[in-house]
Enzyme design. Structure first.
Site, PDB file in Angstrom:
ATOM      1  N   ILE A 278       0.199   0.460  32.797  1.00 57.34           N
ATOM      2  CA  ILE A 278       0.668   0.309  31.310  1.00 57.34           C
ATOM      3  C   ILE A 278       1.654  -0.962  31.385  1.00 57.34           C
ATOM      4  O   ILE A 278       1.566  -1.968  30.442  1.00 57.34           O
ATOM      5  CB  ILE A 278       1.449   1.276  30.713  1.00 57.34           C
ATOM      6  CG1 ILE A 278       0.838   2.509  30.498  1.00 57.34           C
ATOM      7  CG2 ILE A 278       2.342   0.898  29.448  1.00 57.34           C
ATOM      8  CD1 ILE A 278       1.154   3.773  29.979  1.00 57.34           C
TER       9      ILE A 278
ATOM     10  N   ALA B 126       8.363   4.482  27.434  1.00 61.51           N
ATOM     11  CA  ALA B 126       8.021   5.232  28.516  1.00 61.51           C
ATOM     12  C   ALA B 126       8.251   6.754  28.289  1.00 61.51           C
ATOM     13  O   ALA B 126       7.775   7.469  27.937  1.00 61.51           O
ATOM     14  CB  ALA B 126       8.340   4.665  29.913  1.00 61.51           C
ATOM     15  N   ARG B 127       9.622   6.905  28.789  1.00 61.50           N
ATOM     16  CA  ARG B 127      10.017   8.528  28.569  1.00 61.50           C
ATOM     17  C   ARG B 127      11.626   7.969  28.100  1.00 61.50           C
ATOM     18  O   ARG B 127      12.290   7.155  28.597  1.00 61.50           O
ATOM     19  CB  ARG B 127      10.129   9.241  29.866  1.00 61.50           C
ATOM     20  CG  ARG B 127       8.852   9.748  30.086  1.00 61.50           C
ATOM     21  CD  ARG B 127       8.291  10.759  29.279  1.00 61.50           C
ATOM     22  NE  ARG B 127       7.118  11.210  29.601  1.00 61.50           N
ATOM     23  CZ  ARG B 127       5.923  10.686  29.100  1.00 61.50           C
ATOM     24  NH1 ARG B 127       5.761   9.712  28.218  1.00 61.50           N
ATOM     25  NH2 ARG B 127       4.819  11.422  29.415  1.00 61.50           N
TER      26      ARG B 127
ATOM     27  N   GLU C 279      13.672  14.790  22.411  1.00 63.47           N
ATOM     28  CA  GLU C 279      12.762  14.545  21.222  1.00 63.47           C
ATOM     29  C   GLU C 279      12.426  16.074  20.613  1.00 63.47           C
ATOM     30  O   GLU C 279      12.249  16.711  21.182  1.00 63.47           O
ATOM     31  CB  GLU C 279      11.156  13.943  21.563  1.00 63.47           C
ATOM     32  CG  GLU C 279      11.601  12.343  22.166  1.00 63.47           C
ATOM     33  CD  GLU C 279       9.987  11.923  22.392  1.00 63.47           C
ATOM     34  OE1 GLU C 279       9.167  12.428  21.955  1.00 63.47           O
ATOM     35  OE2 GLU C 279      10.132  10.814  23.284  1.00 63.47           O
TER      36      GLU C 279
ATOM     37  N   HIS D  63       7.229   8.261  18.834  1.00 63.07           N
ATOM     38  CA  HIS D  63       6.442   8.318  20.022  1.00 63.07           C
ATOM     39  C   HIS D  63       4.841   8.274  19.632  1.00 63.07           C
ATOM     40  O   HIS D  63       4.163   9.439  19.701  1.00 63.07           O
ATOM     41  CB  HIS D  63       6.667  10.146  20.559  1.00 63.07           C
ATOM     42  CG  HIS D  63       6.213   9.881  21.862  1.00 63.07           C
ATOM     43  ND1 HIS D  63       6.942  10.714  22.977  1.00 63.07           N
ATOM     44  CD2 HIS D  63       5.407   9.379  22.876  1.00 63.07           C
ATOM     45  CE1 HIS D  63       6.347  10.643  24.004  1.00 63.07           C
ATOM     46  NE2 HIS D  63       5.284   9.879  24.116  1.00 63.07           N
TER      47      HIS D  63
ATOM     48  N   GLY E 237       2.911   6.309  21.007  1.00 64.74           N
ATOM     49  CA  GLY E 237       2.063   5.403  22.109  1.00 64.74           C
ATOM     50  C   GLY E 237       0.693   5.653  22.310  1.00 64.74           C
ATOM     51  O   GLY E 237       0.089   4.475  22.261  1.00 64.74           O
TER      52      GLY E 237
END
Length: 247
Positions: free
Chosen positions: A86, A165-166, A195, A213, A215
């Site tokens: 990514i 990412a996180r 989250e 989120h 993605g």
């Protein structure tokens, strides 16, 4: 266990391994969609999209030479934390804006993967040249709150930071103070600590652009992820082998 994601923080890998349970994931198929979101939050934060939408909804803006002036990506330096699939896809897209790519990774990439990107052998070195910064590394014990009150000081004044990412890569309280004080120009987020319980200040600060989120959230990608998750199970049932094993 066939996980419907590339990340596997939702699974206790150590316990699975102790019980001889193989865990698989769905890499590659979500790279492009996630990289697109990384660029979206980068642009949204840099060009003050949140504030722009607020003005549109109120229908009360007036043009002026300094109205919502943001940060332009053209020919600026983009620091990427994590140059896996990514991260490299983000770099490719950023090059189309004429950005110069810098990165920090667990190890330096081979030349054919690195292309024209500049490798840094420390996080401090990378942050010091990151006018724009994209977090694209896996979540580990080492990366938890890797962007904190100490590391934020290394950024150039007025940097733009994004995370797709996180969520636990960023110390939220430290980031809020940096945003309020002007050290960081703006923040773009698609992921969060705990989250969906986003830090309340992120919703009130004008210089934070947020998404829920998204993605890998395209029909094409989610279908490919589902197909791969099923293929991982079929591969095991038919051959006893695992192409996408994570443990």
């Amino acid at each position: 266990i066939s996980n419907f994601a590339v990340g596997f923080g939702n699974i206790d890998i150590k316990t699975a391994k102790k019980r001889n349970i193989v865990v698989t994931n769905t890499p590659d198929v979500l790279t492009d969609a996630t990289a697109e979101i990384a660029i979206l939050v980068l642009l949204g934060a840099a060009r003050r999209a949140k504030e722009g939408l607020q003005y549109v909804n109120k229908k009360n803006w007036k043009w002026s030479a300094d109205f919502l002036n943001g940060k332009q990506l053209t020919k600026e330096r983009l620091g990427i934390l994590g140059m896996g699939r990514i991260g490299r896809a983000v770099a490719d897209r950023a090059r189309s804006f004429g950005m110069k790519i810098h990165y920090y990774n667990r190890s330096r990439l081979e030349k054919n993967l690195e292309k024209d990107a500049i490798y840094h052998n420390s996080l401090q070195s990378l942050l010091s040249v990151s006018d724009f910064f994209s977090i694209n590394c896996p979540a580990t014990k080492e990366t938890k709150h890797i962007i904190n009150d100490k590391t934020i000081k290394y950024f150039p004044d007025g940097a733009v930071i994004t995370n797709s990412a996180r969520g636990d890569m960023i110390d939220d309280d430290a980031m809020v103070e940096a945003l309020k004080g002007g050290k960081i120009f703006s923040l773009g987020l698609d992921v969060y600590n705990g989250e969906p319980n986003i830090h309340p200040k992120y919703l009130t600060l004008p210089n934070v652009f947020v998404l829920p989120h998204l993605g890998s959230s395209t029909t094409k990608t989610r279908t490919a992820m589902a197909d791969l998750a099923i293929s991982n199970i079929n591969e095991f049932l038919n051959s006893g082998k695992f192409s996408n094993i994570v443990n």
